[in-house]
Design a protein around this motif. Structure first.
Motif, mmCIF file in Angstrom:
data_model
loop_
_atom_site.group_PDB
_atom_site.id
_atom_site.type_symbol
_atom_site.label_atom_id
_atom_site.label_comp_id
_atom_site.label_asym_id
_atom_site.label_seq_id
_atom_site.Cartn_x
_atom_site.Cartn_y
_atom_site.Cartn_z
ATOM 1 N N ARG A 166 0.824 -1.200 0.000
ATOM 2 C CA ARG A 166 0.000 0.000 0.000
ATOM 3 C C ARG A 166 0.865 1.260 0.000
ATOM 4 N NH1 ARG A 166 -5.289 -0.252 1.393
ATOM 5 N NH2 ARG A 166 -4.955 -2.178 2.575
ATOM 6 N N GLU A 167 1.982 1.196 0.732
ATOM 7 C CA GLU A 167 2.880 2.346 0.807
ATOM 8 C C GLU A 167 3.507 2.658 -0.554
ATOM 9 O OE1 GLU A 167 4.126 4.394 3.872
ATOM 10 O OE2 GLU A 167 2.002 3.908 3.851
ATOM 11 N N GLU A 168 3.804 1.630 -1.312
ATOM 12 C CA GLU A 168 4.384 1.841 -2.642
ATOM 13 C C GLU A 168 3.451 2.646 -3.544
ATOM 14 O OE1 GLU A 168 5.359 -1.960 -4.184
ATOM 15 O OE2 GLU A 168 6.997 -2.332 -2.754
ATOM 16 N N LYS A 169 2.145 2.477 -3.324
ATOM 17 C CA LYS A 169 1.169 3.183 -4.155
ATOM 18 C C LYS A 169 0.736 4.511 -3.549
ATOM 19 C CE LYS A 169 -0.879 -1.043 -6.071
ATOM 20 N NZ LYS A 169 -2.140 -1.846 -6.205
ATOM 21 N N HIS A 170 0.547 4.526 -2.210
ATOM 22 C CA HIS A 170 -0.043 5.706 -1.585
ATOM 23 C C HIS A 170 0.741 6.124 -0.343
ATOM 24 C CE1 HIS A 170 -3.427 4.599 -4.155
ATOM 25 N NE2 HIS A 170 -3.481 3.426 -3.556
ATOM 26 N N GLY A 171 2.028 6.003 -0.354
ATOM 27 C CA GLY A 171 2.835 6.319 0.817
ATOM 28 C C GLY A 171 2.657 7.748 1.291
ATOM 29 N N GLY A 172 2.695 7.945 2.624
ATOM 30 C CA GLY A 172 2.569 9.281 3.184
ATOM 31 C C GLY A 172 3.913 9.981 3.282
ATOM 32 N N ASP A 173 3.872 11.231 3.768
ATOM 33 C CA ASP A 173 5.101 12.015 3.911
ATOM 34 C C ASP A 173 5.960 11.522 5.071
ATOM 35 O OD1 ASP A 173 4.278 13.631 1.810
ATOM 36 O OD2 ASP A 173 3.230 15.034 3.130
ATOM 37 N N LYS A 174 5.338 10.915 6.062
ATOM 38 C CA LYS A 174 6.053 10.481 7.252
ATOM 39 C C LYS A 174 6.398 9.003 7.130
ATOM 40 C CE LYS A 174 5.712 11.463 12.163
ATOM 41 N NZ LYS A 174 4.805 11.989 13.202
ATOM 42 N N PRO A 175 7.629 8.608 7.498
ATOM 43 C CA PRO A 175 8.007 7.196 7.397
ATOM 44 C C PRO A 175 7.111 6.304 8.255
ATOM 45 C CG PRO A 175 9.929 8.584 7.783
ATOM 46 C CD PRO A 175 8.737 9.451 7.978
ATOM 47 N N LEU A 176 6.904 5.084 7.792
ATOM 48 C CA LEU A 176 6.121 4.088 8.519
ATOM 49 C C LEU A 176 7.059 3.271 9.400
ATOM 50 C CD1 LEU A 176 3.470 2.440 8.935
ATOM 51 C CD2 LEU A 176 4.180 1.076 6.952
ATOM 52 N N LYS A 177 6.769 3.192 10.695
ATOM 53 C CA LYS A 177 7.575 2.391 11.619
ATOM 54 C C LYS A 177 6.910 1.032 11.813
ATOM 55 C CE LYS A 177 9.614 4.068 15.189
ATOM 56 N NZ LYS A 177 9.948 4.736 16.478
ATOM 57 N N THR A 178 7.625 -0.015 11.506
ATOM 58 C CA THR A 178 7.060 -1.361 11.598
ATOM 59 C C THR A 178 7.785 -2.236 12.620
ATOM 60 O OG1 THR A 178 8.453 -2.085 9.756
ATOM 61 C CG2 THR A 178 6.233 -1.308 9.220
ATOM 62 N N SER A 179 8.706 -1.669 13.374
ATOM 63 C CA SER A 179 9.395 -2.442 14.405
ATOM 64 C C SER A 179 10.027 -1.492 15.407
ATOM 65 C CB SER A 179 10.482 -3.341 13.785
ATOM 66 O OG SER A 179 11.482 -2.565 13.171
ATOM 67 N N GLY A 180 10.402 -2.057 16.560
ATOM 68 C CA GLY A 180 11.039 -1.261 17.599
ATOM 69 C C GLY A 180 10.025 -0.600 18.518
ATOM 70 N N ASP A 181 10.492 0.363 19.311
ATOM 71 C CA ASP A 181 9.625 1.100 20.220
ATOM 72 C C ASP A 181 8.818 2.131 19.443
ATOM 73 O OD1 ASP A 181 10.686 -0.363 22.256
ATOM 74 O OD2 ASP A 181 11.795 1.276 23.200
ATOM 75 N N LEU A 182 7.519 2.193 19.723
ATOM 76 C CA LEU A 182 6.614 3.091 19.019
ATOM 77 C C LEU A 182 6.071 4.125 20.006
ATOM 78 C CD1 LEU A 182 4.718 0.426 16.869
ATOM 79 C CD2 LEU A 182 6.803 1.690 16.322
ATOM 80 N N TYR A 183 6.084 5.397 19.571
ATOM 81 C CA TYR A 183 5.761 6.521 20.430
ATOM 82 C C TYR A 183 4.576 7.315 19.863
ATOM 83 C CZ TYR A 183 10.559 5.841 22.193
ATOM 84 O OH TYR A 183 11.715 5.324 22.717
ATOM 85 N N PRO A 184 3.909 8.117 20.717
ATOM 86 C CA PRO A 184 2.896 9.038 20.197
ATOM 87 C C PRO A 184 3.471 9.903 19.081
ATOM 88 C CG PRO A 184 2.768 8.958 22.580
ATOM 89 C CD PRO A 184 3.984 8.160 22.194
ATOM 90 N N GLY A 185 2.694 10.076 18.021
ATOM 91 C CA GLY A 185 3.146 10.820 16.855
ATOM 92 C C GLY A 185 3.732 9.948 15.768
ATOM 93 N N ASP A 186 4.100 8.700 16.104
ATOM 94 C CA ASP A 186 4.644 7.791 15.094
ATOM 95 C C ASP A 186 3.538 7.332 14.146
ATOM 96 O OD1 ASP A 186 7.218 7.924 16.028
ATOM 97 O OD2 ASP A 186 7.136 6.034 17.132
ATOM 98 N N ARG A 187 3.945 7.006 12.943
ATOM 99 C CA ARG A 187 3.040 6.441 11.933
ATOM 100 C C ARG A 187 3.284 4.938 11.918
ATOM 101 N NH1 ARG A 187 3.567 6.299 6.109
ATOM 102 N NH2 ARG A 187 1.531 6.353 5.097
ATOM 103 N N VAL A 188 2.247 4.153 12.250
ATOM 104 C CA VAL A 188 2.432 2.745 12.583
ATOM 105 C C VAL A 188 1.377 1.876 11.893
ATOM 106 C CG1 VAL A 188 3.395 3.406 14.826
ATOM 107 C CG2 VAL A 188 0.961 2.856 14.632
ATOM 108 N N PRO A 189 1.566 0.546 11.893
ATOM 109 C CA PRO A 189 0.566 -0.364 11.309
ATOM 110 C C PRO A 189 -0.701 -0.431 12.165
ATOM 111 C CG PRO A 189 2.734 -1.406 11.421
ATOM 112 C CD PRO A 189 2.799 -0.173 12.257
ATOM 113 N N VAL A 190 -1.843 -0.346 11.502
ATOM 114 C CA VAL A 190 -3.137 -0.388 12.168
ATOM 115 C C VAL A 190 -4.089 -1.256 11.346
ATOM 116 C CG1 VAL A 190 -5.125 0.969 12.942
ATOM 117 C CG2 VAL A 190 -2.818 1.913 13.171
ATOM 118 N N LEU A 191 -4.887 -2.061 12.033
ATOM 119 C CA LEU A 191 -5.936 -2.842 11.384
ATOM 120 C C LEU A 191 -7.273 -2.158 11.608
ATOM 121 C CD1 LEU A 191 -4.908 -6.403 12.605
ATOM 122 C CD2 LEU A 191 -4.448 -5.404 10.366
#
Length: 206
Positions: free
Chosen positions: A24-49
């Protein structure tokens, strides 16, 4: 509350979610990098179902925290979210799940704070339950919290609502929450791993 969690790509289900997101990112990626591992913080762009336009469940990228009066609103109380203007629509129509490996909480000990990595002792992938809304910069979510399990109350009186990945349809499609996990592992960061049974052992008498 929940102000930080961790994602380790070790579960097969998570690998499939990340692959779907990367496509999905390859087609419609946002301006902010997607974090898919490690510690995740408020403000991060992350995987969601969440439920997609077709009615099925899909993986999407969202940022953590609603914009509210110049700050990020990152948590919503499960007990009152359905009555709050900020979360009412989310509870009805925009429920979501955030895959996680563990979350962090801090125990106050006098002037010190002890950091714990906390996870349910269950098989398979677990998720944080939440709600989301659409803002000018894209979709944003808040994590639902509830009263802490008895085993964890010595660390903090609140904890995130957790949903096993296997039960994702119950929350996302029907708004139903399963019973919370009955066993937990809490690891003081920088220490050897201790189960809650060990942590709650009374001190030995001299």
């Amino acid at each position: 509350m929940c102000g930080r969690y961790r994602l380790d790509a070790v579960e097969q289900e998570l690998e499939e979610i990340i692959r779907e997101l990367n496509r999905r990112e390859e087609k419609h990626g946002g301006d902010k990098p997607l974090k898919t591992s490690g510690d995740l913080y408020p403000g991060d762009r992350v995987p969601v179902l969440c439920r997609g336009r077709s009615g099925g469940i899909g993986a999407f990228a969202m940022e953590w925290g609603y914009h509210m009066d110049g700050r990020l609103l990152i948590n919503a109380r499960l007990e009152t979210a359905a009555q709050k203007p900020s979360f009412r629509d989310g509870m009805l129509h925009r429920r979501c799940l955030m895959p996680m490996s563990a979350y962090y909480e801090w125990e106050k000990r006098g002037n010190d704070r002890v950091k714990y990595r906390i996870a349910p002792k269950t098989d398979g992938l677990s998720c944080l339950a939440g709600v989301y809304r659409l803002e000018e910069d894209g979709p944003r979510f808040a994590v639902l919290t509830m009263e802490a399990a008895d085993e964890l109350a010595f660390i903090h009186d609140r904890m995130p609502v957790l949903v096993p990945y296997a039960d994702r349809e119950a929350w996302l499609l029907r708004g139903e929450l399963p019973q919370p996990p009955s066993a937990w592992t809490a690891v003081p960061e920088g220490d050897v791993q201790l189960t809650l049974d060990a942590l709650l052992q009374p001190p030995e008498e001299d």
